[in-house]
Write a protein that holds these residues in place. Structure first.
Motif, PDB file in Angstrom:
ATOM      1  N   ILE A  71     -62.591 -29.859   6.109  1.00 12.76           N
ATOM      2  CA  ILE A  71     -62.248 -30.322   4.761  1.00 12.76           C
ATOM      3  C   ILE A  71     -60.968 -29.632   4.310  1.00 12.76           C
ATOM      4  O   ILE A  71     -60.884 -28.407   4.333  1.00 12.76           O
ATOM      5  CB  ILE A  71     -63.392 -29.987   3.776  1.00 12.76           C
ATOM      6  N   PRO A  72     -59.952 -30.424   3.916  1.00 18.48           N
ATOM      7  CA  PRO A  72     -58.724 -29.792   3.423  1.00 18.48           C
ATOM      8  C   PRO A  72     -59.054 -28.947   2.181  1.00 18.48           C
ATOM      9  O   PRO A  72     -59.862 -29.362   1.353  1.00 18.48           O
ATOM     10  CB  PRO A  72     -57.841 -30.986   3.044  1.00 18.48           C
ATOM     11  N   LEU A  73     -58.441 -27.803   2.073  1.00 21.46           N
ATOM     12  CA  LEU A  73     -58.667 -26.906   0.945  1.00 21.46           C
ATOM     13  C   LEU A  73     -58.502 -27.638  -0.384  1.00 21.46           C
ATOM     14  O   LEU A  73     -59.285 -27.434  -1.325  1.00 21.46           O
ATOM     15  CB  LEU A  73     -57.692 -25.718   1.051  1.00 21.46           C
ATOM     16  N   PHE A  75     -59.198 -30.634  -1.148  1.00 25.85           N
ATOM     17  CA  PHE A  75     -60.377 -31.454  -1.472  1.00 25.85           C
ATOM     18  C   PHE A  75     -61.440 -30.602  -2.142  1.00 25.85           C
ATOM     19  O   PHE A  75     -62.041 -30.984  -3.134  1.00 25.85           O
ATOM     20  CB  PHE A  75     -60.992 -32.024  -0.189  1.00 25.85           C
ATOM     21  N   GLN A  77     -61.142 -28.054  -3.775  1.00 27.15           N
ATOM     22  CA  GLN A  77     -60.737 -27.580  -5.101  1.00 27.15           C
ATOM     23  C   GLN A  77     -60.864 -28.635  -6.185  1.00 27.15           C
ATOM     24  O   GLN A  77     -60.670 -28.343  -7.359  1.00 27.15           O
ATOM     25  CB  GLN A  77     -59.285 -27.081  -5.043  1.00 27.15           C
ATOM     26  N   VAL A  92     -62.425 -20.538   7.595  1.00 29.35           N
ATOM     27  CA  VAL A  92     -61.131 -21.196   7.370  1.00 29.35           C
ATOM     28  C   VAL A  92     -60.367 -21.362   8.687  1.00 29.35           C
ATOM     29  O   VAL A  92     -60.143 -20.396   9.412  1.00 29.35           O
ATOM     30  CB  VAL A  92     -60.256 -20.366   6.397  1.00 29.35           C
ATOM     31  N   PRO A 115     -54.635 -25.006   4.923  1.00 25.69           N
ATOM     32  CA  PRO A 115     -55.829 -24.527   5.632  1.00 25.69           C
ATOM     33  C   PRO A 115     -56.954 -25.565   5.532  1.00 25.69           C
ATOM     34  O   PRO A 115     -57.056 -26.295   4.540  1.00 25.69           O
ATOM     35  CB  PRO A 115     -56.223 -23.252   4.872  1.00 25.69           C
ATOM     36  N   LEU A 116     -57.788 -25.597   6.572  1.00 23.80           N
ATOM     37  CA  LEU A 116     -58.942 -26.505   6.577  1.00 23.80           C
ATOM     38  C   LEU A 116     -60.210 -25.652   6.535  1.00 23.80           C
ATOM     39  O   LEU A 116     -60.285 -24.601   7.177  1.00 23.80           O
ATOM     40  CB  LEU A 116     -58.925 -27.358   7.844  1.00 23.80           C
ATOM     41  N   ILE A 117     -61.204 -26.132   5.794  1.00 21.40           N
ATOM     42  CA  ILE A 117     -62.459 -25.415   5.656  1.00 21.40           C
ATOM     43  C   ILE A 117     -63.508 -26.122   6.510  1.00 21.40           C
ATOM     44  O   ILE A 117     -63.588 -27.341   6.495  1.00 21.40           O
ATOM     45  CB  ILE A 117     -62.929 -25.453   4.174  1.00 21.40           C
TER      46      ILE A 117
END
Lengths: 496, 496
Positions: A71-73, A75, A77, A92, A115-117
């Motif tokens: 998940i893109p950071l 998103f 947020q 991360v 960063p991607l989660i």
């Protein structure tokens, strides 16, 4: 008895739990901190849980799909409470390859712009798809489920209960109205309740979480709470009414019948491999695991007892025939799961192997049984122990035997729940309920006020508000911590 | 025909592929670069594939388990060729939480001591468990399978064919001898071959990969290669004999019958969501997807045609009855999957909706059908088109109808494969086979020498060695590129 689990439940419940898992070969800690390996016997239980729940989801109109792990950071947020709730436990991804450094060591390279989660839950990434899929009221309700792995970095991991990576299902639905979304939230809670009672043989208390125990971003969180044998609570499943929070964050809108664009209403709900932990702690005994027959990977194990090599062939043939006849039978639409353990191993060792693994019915067939056309069998829950009966009668009764074990396990868990649930209206009784000499905990039903002061006060005993039960006592009382009058009651307990 | 897929296969095969996926609502690109969302219709096909393969794995003695998503970098490095092969496409986790930076932005925090890799494949992390599980020859063979997501960072992603994240199963087995491990490798290849032919209706060429096409770390890699409608090859499944390479790397040893410690032999094998891509490109037509009945999430769709509101109830009741009768029937042990499309939508739109999604049999029921106790139906593969027959006869014949479609799809794919497979012994013929005006490619069987010069020469035409088929022509010839004599033949093709 040297083969039993050491320590016993009374001696050290927490270490007993770990030993049951080890000796039943359910799972093990992996070298990756906080992650577990689910071994075939543990995964076999998960497969039973999956199959039954999956069917219930489909029967109630839900379809499975699959969404990205990463998940893109940005998103995450999109919903403020949501990101706050998960920020401290996110794995991360920052790079997309490895390369040799000057000193020959492999190091991360190809730094990502954003960063991607690894998903801790998928509301935000699924929301991005839903905002495309939902255009008109005709597209609603949208009823989706996903079976997936998720990751929440755990500081104090415990197999099945709190692991960094775990397996779960997460349902995500979109509705045209608040009422319909609330209905769905409670309907799925009911499905979890029925499954936990009917399949895992664990009674639960259904209720709503108080504000500080809610899922980050939810309007209401509902839960089923189960009691473990040490009197602690385990949250076994949750269902969230998300209001329009995530619809707003992901822009999920639809054109209604009057041609006007509206914001949709969403829900999400999930259960995880934690259910296996619940099953262990609700039913296990000092000999090891006890699995409710309906979710046992093997329901009947046949152990041939061969003392003279010359009898082997005849005994095996007798066992094969028994297996064949039993595996044609069904319970709740599923063929019975039966195996023969033909391994070279002494029969005492073999017996303990299956006891520790919690196989519901163990059958022994030696030369005597063969000659008399009988079987000797034991039920793992100790309702029947080494009973020798005619093999025809055994086959005829096997379904009823398994269902009787299932029922007796549920009844026994119900008795424990009711024996250790108490209604309390004084602070003194509240305190003493959690400070017993025998270390046994309890479920305490006491008056409740939605006030952070309550959270703080009970936190001092290590107690939390498990839920505000949907079925409430009809009585007014005084909150034990704020002194304010209330007619709301909460379930308080120590918990996993 | 305005509702068909645009462009057609002949106009632009690659764009046609993407359009079929969009219009059948199989999957979509996600905002996470290179990752896909598998929508319910696409996931439904995957569920059919999973169920059948899972049963075949279990029937051949394999058990499912689950291993961690994250692999410590040091694990991946244990096998030198292995880490080289995957280093360029690894997603790397370097932090375990997020925190607010001075300017209020969320940034990665909690740097890990050792970076973790999201599994591109699990040999090394599974090997760590296997080294604990395997102690004695009695523990062998160890036959494990895992259903999981994996991640290989893709620079040029293409839905189902090459996505950064994809779903797959990976089998991992340990054996006491080389012969047994080789047997297992080929046995699993056979299971993949049978499944691809029998369920996906796609014929395949079974063979061994040449050295430079092997799985990183394998001793031998076997493959099944399928032909797409543009004549290109798609690797549909692979099975690897790993020798003792990974046993050495992970220290998987066992005490043999003579009490001596030996290094074990391992295999691994996998198929992925790529199979859905193969199915689309092998069977789709200019109207959209065509799904082989045995893996279709819905095999029969009933479309009620209601022209007057007053007929609705009677028509729906007639459809419900039809559905009930058909859903009691089975093919290969599975109940037939049948739905009724009662959505408010004009019947032309509805018809195209199901054509594009590739539902094998489409039934239309209007007032005329009702009055005459008939149904009108079409088979998606065009073997039967709008045939009006007695409903009793339709129900009686439905299993045969579906099996006929299944068979006819396989036959049609077989014809294409044999029409476009050619044996070639001159460089001129080799070249012209890949430079046709109609852009149609071919499978070329030609002499082969294991020489990097060959790889380089054919690379200039965008051609690769797909495999050295297990069934070889019994003939000696001259390698087209090195001029050396050989009696080995390889399958050359352009590929996905």
């Amino acid at each position: 008895m040297k083969n039993a689990i050491s320590p016993t439940r009374n001696e050290n419940f927490s270490e007993w739990y770990q030993q049951v898992i080890n000796q039943a070969e359910l799972a093990e800690n992996s070298p990756v901190r906080g992650c577990m390996v689910i071994r075939p016997w543990g995964y076999g239980i998960w497969e039973q849980i999956q199959r039954e729940l999956d069917q219930k989801f489909k029967d109630s109109g839900h379809a499975n799909a699959y969404f990205p792990l990463l998940i893109p950071l940005s998103f995450l947020q999109k919903e403020a409470e949501h990101v706050d709730g998960f920020a401290k436990e996110c794995a991360v991804v920052t790079h997309h390859r490895l390369e040799q450094s000057a000193n020959g060591k492999l190091i991360p390279a190809g730094e990502l712009e954003e960063p991607l989660i690894i998903r801790p839950t998928s509301e935000t990434v699924i929301g991005a798809s839903f905002s495309r899929w939902v255009q008109s009221y005709r597209d609603l309700p949208l009823l989706i489920n996903q079976w997936a792995n998720v990751l929440r970095w755990e500081m104090r991991p415990r197999i099945f209960l709190r692991t960094s990576e775990f397996l779960w299902q997460e349902g995500h639905t979109v509705h045209a109205s608040k009422a319909e979304a609330l209905d769905e939230t409670l309907k799925m809670l009911d499905i979890y309740e029925r499954f936990t009672i009917d399949y895992l043989a664990i009674p639960v208390i259904k209720g709503e979480k108080c504000s500080w125990e809610r899922f980050p971003g939810a309007v209401n969180t509902y839960t089923i709470e189960a009691m473990m044998q040490d009197g602690k609570a385990l949250q076994a499943g949750t269902s969230h009414f998300l209001g329009q929070n995530f619809a707003q964050a992901s822009d999920i809108r639809f054109v209604n019948k009057d041609g006007i664009k509206e914001l949709a209403w969403t829900t999400s709900w999930g259960v995880s491999t934690r259910l296996i932990g619940a099953m262990i702690m609700a039913h296990g005994d000092d000999d090891g695991l006890v699995i409710p027959p309906l979710v046992a990977p093997t329901q009947v194990i046949i152990v041939p007892i061969v003392r003279n090599e010359q009898d082997a062939e005849a005994i095996y043939a007798y066992c094969d025939d028994l297996k064949k006849k039993i595996s044609r039978k069904k319970i709740k639409g599923q063929y019975l799961r039966i195996s023969i353990d033909k391994r070279e191993m002494n029969s005492g060792e073999k017996k303990w192997y299956h006891i520790k693994r919690g196989v519901p019915v163990r059958v022994e067939v030696g030369i005597k049984e063969l000659e008399q056309n009988m079987v000797s069998y034991s039920c793992r829950d100790n309702t029947k122990s080494i009973l020798k009966i005619d093999s025809g009668a055994f086959i005829k009764e096997i379904q009823r035997t398994l269902l009787t074990i299932q029922k007796s396990m549920l009844n026994s868990a119900k008795s424990k729940l009711s024996a250790h649930t108490k209604t309390v209206t004084s602070l003194k009784d509240f305190k003493s309920a959690f400070q017993r000499k025998d270390k046994l905990n309890a479920f305490i039903l006491a008056p409740f006020i939605e006030d952070k002061e309550v959270e703080k006060a009970i936190g001092e005993f290590g107690v939390t508000v498990r839920c505000i039960p949907l079925i409430q006592p009809k009585a007014t009382a005084t909150c034990l911590f704020t002194g304010k009058p209330t007619n709301t009651w909460a379930l308080y307990a120590k918990s996993y």
